[in-house]
Design a protein around this motif. Structure first.
Motif: not given
Length: 439
Positions: A42-68, A96-98
């Motif tokens: 592999s010559v390059s790698v893209i990494r996405l923190d799935v659980d970290g983003l889900l936790l961020k969105m969960l926290k954000n949803s608490l004050s933006n219930y209708s949007e989520y 991970y994507m490579f």
């Protein structure tokens, strides 16, 4: 009052159990993600923190219930349509994507299959992919789905997801059949680069070029480092004042001859003789798109028979609206003669203050160009304007972005550090959710 005390103790105990269970589950998923492997070449790698983003969105949803949740959506959905645990594959804590080539932008991900029927439904129903019956290299139990730049190959154990312009069925089949014996741990790629650790999304290659994106409420921030032999930064960069009516402005201080020679094949299609011009270009160029359109006249030639049944030529003047688009390049004025009058639009040409200027807008030629010393060798500025919808509509979710800036400072003659970010019109909602989750 003993029952009140018991109730409080019970609630506190329940909260403690849930908290412990959450952290145990999070630790388990993180540990499993540590064992994800990618090919050694592999010559390059893209990494996405799935659980970290889900936790961020969960926290954000608490004050933006209708949007989520107002339309029965939650933070574990893709586009509000498919739940992550119902698509037929295991989504790891870190995805991970490579890439296996440094000359293409083709990326692959290897995912664990959990339900074959769910995969088929997700690929066809949600992603709009169709089963490929052309490729003949498949064995029993293997299926290939594709649509434009997305392909998916799977059997009962694995799914290979491929993103890129050209179909890579042979490579995907090799990845599907691999026993991963000579593969390496994905988390070891770029492990020595502290800048990409603990970020929402990161890119890194074997040359230690890297980029990160962090998704905040109402914006995402970009940080990157690029080193390339195609870059040649001057010791004293300059920049112009960005006009307020610009939709898009991009400027680069770099030895343009290096880029011209590298893109010779592409430029020949525009009938530009690179070998005759690269010696006479400088180290500054800009692109400007303004918030207006201009009328451009085009002559259409048709042929018809006259009363004597003789073929005659007819010319019609057709006026069309085109964007106010301007290119400026530091170069010798004699190169004006090499430039075609029409590429994708008709461009007027002039030379001013050391710059060749091409523009669809006649008003551009009445403006002075004042270059001032600047710490930045690269500048990108965007602001949403009415004309954006017509000429930038091909960009995904462009309509949600209000403005953005990206600035680059040279770290050596061919190294660049980029920093900036883009703000969304909705400043309260996490930007990652606005990109993939909201309608």
């Amino acid at each position: 009052m003993g029952w009140i005390k018991k109730t409080i103790v019970f609630i506190l105990g329940l909260i403690a159990v849930l908290a412990i269970s959450f952290f145990v589950f999070k630790y388990y998923r993180s540990s499993k993600a540590e064992n994800i492997k990618i090919p050694e070449n592999s010559v390059s790698v893209i990494r996405l923190d799935v659980d970290g983003l889900l936790l961020k969105m969960l926290k954000n949803s608490l004050s933006n219930y209708s949007e989520y949740y107002g339309s029965k959506q939650d933070t574990s959905t893709i586009g509000g349509k498919a739940k992550l645990w119902n698509i037929g594959v295991h989504i790891p804590a870190k995805l991970y994507m490579f890439s296996l080539s440094d000359t293409s932008h083709h990326y692959y991900a290897v995912l664990e299959v959990t339900d074959r029927a769910d995969i088929q439904n997700f690929l066809k129903g949600q992603l709009g992919l169709s089963q490929d019956s052309v490729f003949q290299g498949l064995e029993k139990g293997q299926e290939l789905y594709s649509k434009k730049h997305v392909q998916a190959l799977f059997d009962d154990q694995r799914l290979i997801l491929s993103l890129g312009k050209d179909q890579q069925a042979e490579t995907m089949l090799t990845l599907l059949k691999s026993d991963q014996g000579e593969w390496v741990y994905a988390n070891g790629f770029g492990k020595t680069l502290k800048e990409i650790q603990d970020t929402d999304m990161s890119f890194v290659d074997k040359k230690d070029n890297w980029a990160t994106v962090n998704f905040q409420n109402g914006r995402f921030d970009i940080d990157a480092f690029v080193k390339s032999s195609l870059l040649g930064f001057p010791s004293k960069p300059v920049q112009a004042v960005i006009p307020e009516d610009n939709v898009l402005y991009m400027a680069l201080n770099s030895d343009l001859s290096l880029i011209l020679k590298d893109k010779e094949a592409e430029l020949e299609k525009l009938k530009l003789p690179v070998d005759s011009i690269y010696k006479y270009v400088g180290n500054f160029a800009t692109i400007e798109l303004k918030d207006k359109e201009v009328l451009e006249s085009d002559t259409i030639i048709t042929y018809d028979y006259d009363d004597n049944f003789e073929m005659t030529e007819k010319k019609e003047i057709n006026q069309v609206e085109v964007p106010s688009l301007t290119f400026q390049v530091m170069a010798s004025p004699h190169l004006l003669g090499y430039l075609p009058e029409k590429m994708f639009y008709k461009f007027g040409k002039d030379f001013h203050n050391g710059l060749i200027r091409l523009s669809t807008d006649p008003a551009a030629f009445g403006q002075n160009i004042d270059l001032q010393p600047s710490p930045n060798v690269f500048v990108l500025s965007y602001q949403k304007k009415p004309v954006s919808a017509k000429y930038l509509g091909w960009l995904p979710n462009y309509d949600k972005i209000l403005k953005g800036d990206l600035n680059g400072i040279a770290e050596g003659s061919n190294s660049l550090r980029l920093k900036g970010g883009f703000a969304f019109e909705n400043s309260a909602i996490n930007s990652f959710y606005q990109i993939i989750g909201s309608k």
